[in-house]
Structure formats: structure tokens, C-alpha cells
Write a protein that holds these residues in place. Structure first.
Motif, PDB file in Angstrom:
ATOM      1  N   CYS A 437     -99.592  49.308   8.995  1.00  0.00           N
ATOM      2  CA  CYS A 437     -98.686  50.300   9.555  1.00  0.00           C
ATOM      3  C   CYS A 437     -97.264  49.941   9.118  1.00  0.00           C
ATOM      4  CB  CYS A 437     -98.781  50.305  11.079  1.00  0.00           C
ATOM      5  SG  CYS A 437     -97.521  51.339  11.849  1.00  0.00           S
ATOM      6  N   ARG A 439     -94.665  50.504  10.566  1.00  0.00           N
ATOM      7  CA  ARG A 439     -93.785  50.259  11.714  1.00  0.00           C
ATOM      8  C   ARG A 439     -94.238  49.083  12.571  1.00  0.00           C
ATOM      9  NH1 ARG A 439     -93.705  54.968  15.185  1.00  0.00           N
ATOM     10  NH2 ARG A 439     -91.527  54.500  15.580  1.00  0.00           N
ATOM     11  N   CYS A 440     -95.486  48.605  12.327  1.00  0.00           N
ATOM     12  CA  CYS A 440     -96.023  47.530  13.168  1.00  0.00           C
ATOM     13  C   CYS A 440     -96.599  46.425  12.295  1.00  0.00           C
ATOM     14  CB  CYS A 440     -97.165  48.031  14.047  1.00  0.00           C
ATOM     15  SG  CYS A 440     -96.741  49.425  15.088  1.00  0.00           S
ATOM     16  N   CYS A 455    -102.505  54.138  13.306  1.00  0.00           N
ATOM     17  CA  CYS A 455    -102.109  52.865  13.921  1.00  0.00           C
ATOM     18  C   CYS A 455    -102.379  52.962  15.415  1.00  0.00           C
ATOM     19  CB  CYS A 455    -100.635  52.584  13.668  1.00  0.00           C
ATOM     20  SG  CYS A 455    -100.050  51.159  14.609  1.00  0.00           S
ATOM     21  N   CYS A 458     -98.795  52.343  17.553  1.00  0.00           N
ATOM     22  CA  CYS A 458     -97.639  53.236  17.650  1.00  0.00           C
ATOM     23  C   CYS A 458     -98.021  54.679  17.348  1.00  0.00           C
ATOM     24  CB  CYS A 458     -96.531  52.795  16.706  1.00  0.00           C
ATOM     25  SG  CYS A 458     -96.886  53.133  14.974  1.00  0.00           S
ATOM     26  N   HIS A 460     -98.730  55.963  14.453  1.00  0.00           N
ATOM     27  CA  HIS A 460     -98.408  56.394  13.089  1.00  0.00           C
ATOM     28  C   HIS A 460     -99.687  56.796  12.345  1.00  0.00           C
ATOM     29  CE1 HIS A 460     -96.210  56.499   9.281  1.00  0.00           C
ATOM     30  NE2 HIS A 460     -97.272  55.909   8.751  1.00  0.00           N
TER      31      HIS A 460
HETATM   32 ZN    ZN Z   1     -97.876  51.228  14.152  1.00  0.00          ZN
END
Ligand code: ZN
Ligand code: ADP
Ligand code: ZN
Length: 719
Positions: A437, A439-440, A455, A458, A460
């Protein structure tokens, strides 16, 4: 000279760590617990009056805009509970109040008008009553005359108008409460000796007392709760049962209703509409509903005649709220019982180490049920080593053969895999790059049916990548299995067998789950595949084989509670097997067949491995033997959180041992870098004493306003 004046202190429903003062309205005495609407910033907010104080007269105070209640919205014990909980978890008081109240009350709506419990003929009605009733009225009068007292809920909407007229004419009168002389139905079981002993001890309890009821799966704990209620209900009392999950409410409500329906039984949970929740809340507060079965937030429902609290499946981490006010409903339930001076029972087949420790240190009394109530044997556990086996979608030949045998015998198979989606990772076959991901710090899960990578942390989403972003190769493959893949493999392997996948993706809403459960209860061969959702408390009479597909998942987690949860989950899932007259067995698939935890699990016993884990915690100075809190911080740049947390650590009082900052288990989530401090103290009381002053200092640190930080007291799930 300083002059002083009276001011009203209000906990405003906002996540702010302070109490606000307002000018008192003229000629009105405001009791604590009354809701008010107050000017706040440029707008208005709802707040709770918590008291009055003296303030300097030269401060200009804003005036309370409106008083919303004539009486405190919660009884004093619950007000105290909220204040205790806000202080213990160091959460803003106004926000704790907001969490505790039903949404509509939090928004300032009025309490619904009390509705009567039921109706009966008024004393003035005689066969020779002067005015002649109409046809409908006569029918209603006859109906009520026949039954005696008719519950309001049994009067059809069509007759509401007729009813109102009859009340106006004084032919019918309202009855506020169900008559206390009414009786529940007797139990259909003859309690066994252990159950009888447990019930007798609970009946003898007077005032506050906490019990751990440890009873193997299917030992008849619910039966004990119900019989423990009986004398309390007969003398007008109310009972509260907390369950960890919505899915468990219908079956429990059903059992309560079947026996104690005359007393009024209701469920309270988050799937209900705000209006429905408020109605149930109000009828409990009026004493019309006498048994409440609810999830976490039901802890705060007012019950004027509360006589007993039950926390079922007390080991379940869902009792701890993971956002906002990080309270444990189980722990606060104990506090509520203390404040209301009533007994409380925590029940489980696999008690939390916290509760076992509390028994050992004498804080809890102990009750146990060692046998299954139906006489069924406990399922037999077998370890299935996976090394060098040919796996089909994660299933070993041994497990597949066992599935076939079970289905051929006309029984059901439950396969447990705590992973949603098709595969937990997608990677490049040429260079090994894992699709993460953006963002993670986590891999994306492949959801085959939706054709999306998602994900789970989050939300995503993206499509299946055409080429590897690192090496450009187009051979991307999935790695590992989720329930969706398990379903696919099983459908190919057993095309004729009905299959149910029970997870959040396959079932939407409480009705879908309840419908699936009803189907599953039918006595015919079927495959059940599911996550946690399947593991909890349900009764599946036809299941005789349970397969734990990926036992090792719980052995590799960095969360120090993971082994405890593995033990609990496996035994809970195993407990679904062979609960009726059929014997059950459990197969544990593992790559680590010699692991000591699995070895003791295979004996099917909880106490020995739980005790061993408790000793490990003691040696490591971890809860429940010591107290722990985490200060978590999140920001876009890692150096900022590390600087903030280091400064926080440096101003900690000597009574707290603070370590870190260390990166959180998930170093990055939803675009935020994450790190935490571990705060330890020899016990909760000492932790409690020091945290307050420390937090005040932390709140003044540079960065305290721009960095997201939260304190989690008694954290349960590391993430
Ligand atoms: Zn994520
Ligand atoms: P638990 O809550 O411990 O899982 P339950 O109360 O649901 O156990 O009981 C498990 C099963 O055993 C249920 O079907 C229940 O009706 C039955 N049962 C409970 N007590 C008895 C008893 N004394 N005799 C026979 N069956 C019982
Ligand atoms: Zn590659």
C-alpha cells in the motif's frame, strides 16, 4: 479587591481536555447531569452540567443558551462511571459523555415521553357501564378483559385510535410496569451439579462481587446466567448482558425471551437506527425492559433496578474501544457493578489472562463448569504438520481427506482462516517485489471477485498491476491464502456440497449473518469457511470437523498478546465442533508441530498453557502483572514524532518507566508515520497517579498541538 461569583461548569461535547464555565441562568438550580446548549466558539454545542464553582467576578462569562432536561439525563451512578472512565483513560470528559449517550440525546433531542408498559380495564368499567362502546372498542375491551394486562407492544397500530378514545372515556387505564408477580418459564433443563452450584452461589450474592465463570465451550454458561437472573427478575430487578459482537445478540435475546419474555427483553447494538436505540434506551430507563443484551455501548444504559451484570466471552478484545475513548467495556462494567453495588459475572471458556490473574490475586471469585452440558465429549485435537506436504490452496491432504469423510457422513465441516480476501499479497515472480500500500507499511490484499487490490488498513484500492513496478516483468502472482481462495478451492473439490463463507466481504449486515446461521443450523452436510465471525459463541450442532487452516499466523505476530489470542481463538473455534450428540475433532495445520504452545493446545486444555503464558508475562514485567499504557503519535514526517515522543519521555515522572520512542507495529498507516512510547508501572493504581500530571506536561510540549497523539491505557491490540 477580588470578588467572586457563581458559575456553572460544563463538560462540552468536544474532544477538549478542559471544563468550561458559564454564567448561571437566573432563578434556576442546575443539577449535575443535565444537558445544556451553550455558545461555543462561533457556534453552539451540547454540554453536560457537572457542577458549579466560584469564579472571579471580572471574567466575562457567556450565558447558557438553553436547558434541555429537567432531570439529570443519567442516574448518579452512571455519571460517576463516566467520570471515572474519563479520568482512568485520560479522555476528555465531554467526549466520554458523548460516547456514553445515544446519538439523538447527544445531539440534544428530548427524551421520548414515557409510554405505558401495557393496559388493563379500569376499575370503573362494569358490565352496566353507562355509555355503550362502539364495535371496535368492544372488541378491544373484550380482548383486554380476557388477558388481564395487555402489553402496549401487542396492541395493533390499527387500534391505537380506539385505545386512545377508550382511555379518554376511562374504560381502560395504563399500567406503567410489568407486574412483578409475573413469572418466567422454568428451564427446560435439569441443571447439573456444577451449574447448580454456580447458580446457588450467585443467588446468595448480596451487593458488589465479581466472579469469573470459566466453563468449557457448551458447558451451559448461558443457562447459569439465566437462572441466576430468575429471583432478581421476580422481585422486579433488571439484568444487563454484554456481548462482544452484534452477531451474538439474536440468539441470546431469543433464549432470554423464551424464558423471561414477560419481563421485557431487548437488544441494543450499533446496527439499530438512532430512533430505535433511543426507544430501547428510554424503556430500559423507565424500567419497562428488564433484560438488556447489548454490545459495548450498552454498558451505559440506565437501569434503575439493576440487579446483575454479565459480561459474556469476557476475553474478547472487542470489548475494548479502539478509537476515541479507549475504554474497556469489561473493565468499566466491573466499576459499574461496584458503583451500583450489584454482582457481576465474567464468563468465558478461555478467560483473559487479566481475569485469571484477578482470580489468583483474590479480586475475583471463581466458578467453573468442566463438562459439556449436553454430555457431548470435548473435541479431539490433532496437529497436522505441513512440512513437505502437497498443499491445495493451503489445505493438506490430511485435512482434505477428513473433510471428505465428514461430508460423506452427512456432517458439517468448519474451516477457520482469519484472513479475508483471495490472497494476502501479490508479488513479482521474477524479482520478489511485493505490492505494498502506498500509504501504509502493509501489503495489499487481492480480492478476486471485485478484481481489486485492497489495503485492509486504510482502504486504499488499485487494479491488478500489469507489470512489476520494479523490474517490469509481467509475471505477478498471489502469495498465501484468504477465505475467498479457500472457498474457490473447496467449491472445485466438493462441487456438490453447499458452502457458506462467513466473513465481512461475503455477508453484509446483521440479517445476512442471521440468515446464514439459520441455514447452517439445518442438519445436513455443508462446508463453512470463515474468519473470526465464525469463531464466536455460535452453536452449530452439525459441525463435527474443525480445521484451523493457518495456525501459525498467531505465532509470528510481534504483539505480546498474540499467543494468548491464538490459544483463545483455536479453543473457541474448536468448541464449535461436536456440540450436539456427535463427537467432534479438530485438525491444526502448522509448520511448527513441535512448538510448545501447539503441543499443549493439542491436549485441548486451556489452563496449563494460559498459566504458562501468565508466568512469561510475569517474567517480562508485562500486563496483567504490571500496568501498561502507550503514547502513540502520528505525523507525516518521522523526525517530528520522534522529537515529540523523546521530549515526552524526558519529562516523565520517576514513578513511570518510559521506553521508546519505537516504531509502531505498522510504521506507516494511511500516510502517517507512527511511533509510540511504552509506559510501565508496577500496578494500575501507581500508573493512574502519575499519568495525569505527566499528560498535562506532554500537552504543553512543542508539537503537542500539531501532532496527532493518543494515550491508550491498558492497550489490548498493538497495531
Ligand atoms: Zn493502506
Ligand atoms: P455455553 O453458554 O457455555 O456455550 P449453553 O448455555 O449455550 O452453553 O449450553 C450449551 C447447550 O447445552 C445448549 O444447547 C443448552 O440448551 C444445553 N444445556 C445447558 N444446560 C443443560 C443441562 N443442564 N442439561 C442439558 N442440556 C443443557
Ligand atoms: Zn519484479
Amino acid at each position: 479587591m477580588h470578588t467572586e461569583t457563581n458559575c456553572i461548569q460544563v463538560a462540552v461535547m468536544a474532544p477538549l481536555r478542559r471544563i468550561f464555565s458559564y454564567a448561571p441562568p437566573p432563578d434556576t438550580i442546575l443539577q449535575p447531569g443535565v444537558r445544556v446548549r451553550v455558545p461555543f466558539g462561533r457556534g453552539q454545542r451540547i454540554g453536560i452540567v457537572i457542577g458549579s464553582a466560584r469564579c472571579p467576578a471580572d471574567i466575562e462569562l457567556k450565558t447558557i443558551e438553553r436547558i434541555l432536561d429537567t432531570q439529570p439525563i443519567l442516574p448518579i451512578a452512571l455519571q460517576q462511571l463516566i467520570h471515572f472512565g474519563a479520568a482512568y483513560y485520560h479522555h476528555p470528559l465531554g467526549d466520554a459523555w458523548a460516547t456514553a449517550l445515544p446519538a439523538l440525546l447527544r445531539q440534544g433531542r428530548p427524551l421520548p415521553k414515557p409510554t405505558p408498559w401495557g393496559y388493563r380495564l379500569s376499575a370503573s368499567v362494569t358490565p352496566t357501564s353507562p355509555r355503550r362502546p362502539g364495535k371496535r372498542q368492544q372488541a378491544l375491551l373484550n380482548h383486554i378483559a380476557k388477558i388481564g394486562i395487555v402489553p402496549a407492544s401487542d396492541i395493533p397500530a390499527l387500534l391505537r385510535h380506539t385505545l386512545r378514545q377508550a382511555i379518554q372515556r376511562d374504560w381502560i387505564e395504563a399500567v406503567a410496569h410489568s407486574a412483578t408477580t409475573q413469572q418466567g418459564l422454568p428451564s427446560s433443563h435439569h441443571l447439573n451439579t456444577e451449574q447448580e452450584n454456580a447458580v446457588a452461589q450467585l443467588h446468595a450474592a448480596r451487593g458488589f462481587r465479581a466472579w469469573l465463570l470459566e466453563g468449557v465451550t457448551g458447558s451451559g454458561k448461558t443457562e447459569v446466567y439465566l437462572e441466576a437472573f430468575r429471583p432478581h427478575l421476580e422481585s422486579g430487578g433488571q439484568a444487563l448482558i454484554l456481548v462482544p459482537e452484534i452477531g451474538l445478540t439474536p440468539q441470546l435475546v431469543e433464549r432470554c425471551q423464551a424464558r423471561f419474555g414477560t419481563y421485557g427483553v431487548a437488544a441494543l447494538h450499533s446496527a439499530q437506527s438512532d430512533g430505535e436505540r433511543l426507544r430501547i434506551w428510554a424503556s430500559a430507563a423507565e424500567g419497562r425492559v428488564r433484560i438488556i443484551v447489548g454490545t459495548r455501548s450498552a454498558l451505559f444504559i440506565p437501569l434503575p433496578r439493576l440487579a446483575m451484570i454479565i459480561v459474556d466471552e469476557e476475553h474478547d478484545p472487542s470489548f475494548k474501544q479502539q478509537s476515541g475513548w479507549h475504554y474497556s467495556a469489561r473493565d468499566l462494567a466491573i466499576q459499574r457493578a461496584r458503583l451500583e453495588n450489584v454482582p457481576i459475572v465474567l464468563g468465558s471458556a478461555t478467560p483473559s489472562l487479566e481475569s485469571l490473574y484477578n482470580v489468583q490475586s483474590g479480586r475475583f471469585h471463581y466458578l467453573t463448569l468442566r463438562q459439556r452440558a449436553t454430555g457431548a465429549a470435548m473435541p479431539e485435537m490433532t496437529i497436522v504438520p505441513l512440512q513437505r506436504q502437497n498443499l491445495l490452496g493451503g489445505l493438506s491432504p490430511t485435512l482434505l481427506t477428513a473433510c471428505r469423510e465428514t461430508l460423506e457422513a452427512g456432517h458439517q465441516v468448519l474451516l477457520f482462516l482469519n484472513r479475508r480476501g483471495y490472497a494476502p499479497a501479490v508479488l513479482c515472480h521474477d524479482c520478489g517485489h511485493v505490492m505494498a500500500c502506498p500509504r501504509c507499511s502493509a501489503s495489499m490484499t487481492w480480492h478476486h471477485r471485485q478484481g481489486r487490490l485492497r489495503c485492509h488498513h486504510c482502504g486504499h484500492e488499485s487494479r491488478w498491476p500489469r507489470t512489476c513496478p520494479t523490474c517490469g516483468s509481467n509475471t505477478l502472482i498471489t502469495a498465501g491464502q484468504g477465505t475467498e481462495q479457500l472457498e474457490e478451492v473447496l467449491r472445485q473439490h466438493f462441487p456438490q456440497t453447499p458452502l457458506w463463507r462467513i466473513d465481512r466481504d461475503a455477508l453484509h449486515g446483521r440479517d445476512a449473518f442471521a440468515a446464514a446461521i439459520t441455514e447452517i443450523r439445518q442438519d445436513r452436510a455443508a462446508l463453512l469457511v470463515g474468519t473470526q465471525m465464525l469463531a464466536k459463541g455460535h452453536h452449530f450442532p452439525a459441525v463435527t470437523l474443525v480445521g484451523i487452516v493457518n495456525t501459525d499466523q498467531g505465532l509470528f505476530s510481534a504483539d505480546f498478546r498474540a499467543p494468548e489470542r491464538l490459544l483463545q481463538t483455536v479453543l473457541q473455534v474448536a468448541g464449535r465442533a461436536g456440540r450436539a450428540d456427535k463427537a467432534g475433532r479438530v485438525l491444526l495445520q502448522t509448520h511448527l508441530p513441535d512448538h510448545p504452545l501447539l503441543q499443549s493446545l493439542a491436549l485441548g486444555d486451556y489452563r496449563a498453557p494460559a498459566q504458562a503464558l501468565l508466568e512469561e508475562r510475569r517474567a517480562a514485567g508485562l500486563p496483567p502483572v504490571s500496568a501498561l499504557a502507550l503514547l502513540r503519535a502520528e505525523a507525516h514526517q518521522r523526525p517530528r514524532i520522534e522529537k515529540f515522543l523523546s521530549a515526552a519521555r524526558d519529562c516523565a515522572p520517576p514513578g513511570l518507566s518510559v521506553s521508546g520512542p519505537i516504531p509502531s507495529l505498522m510504521e506507516r498507516r494511511a500516510g502517517f508515520e507512527r511511533a509510540e512510547l511504552w509506559i510501565q508501572a508496577p500496578n494500575r493504581a501507581q500508573m493512574q497517579k502519575q499519568l495525569g500530571t505527566w499528560l498535562a506536561a506532554v500537552g504543553k510540549l512543542p508539537g503537542a498541538k500539531s501532532i496527532r497523539w493518543t494515550l491508550d491505557v491498558d492497550p489490548l491490540l498493538l497495531s
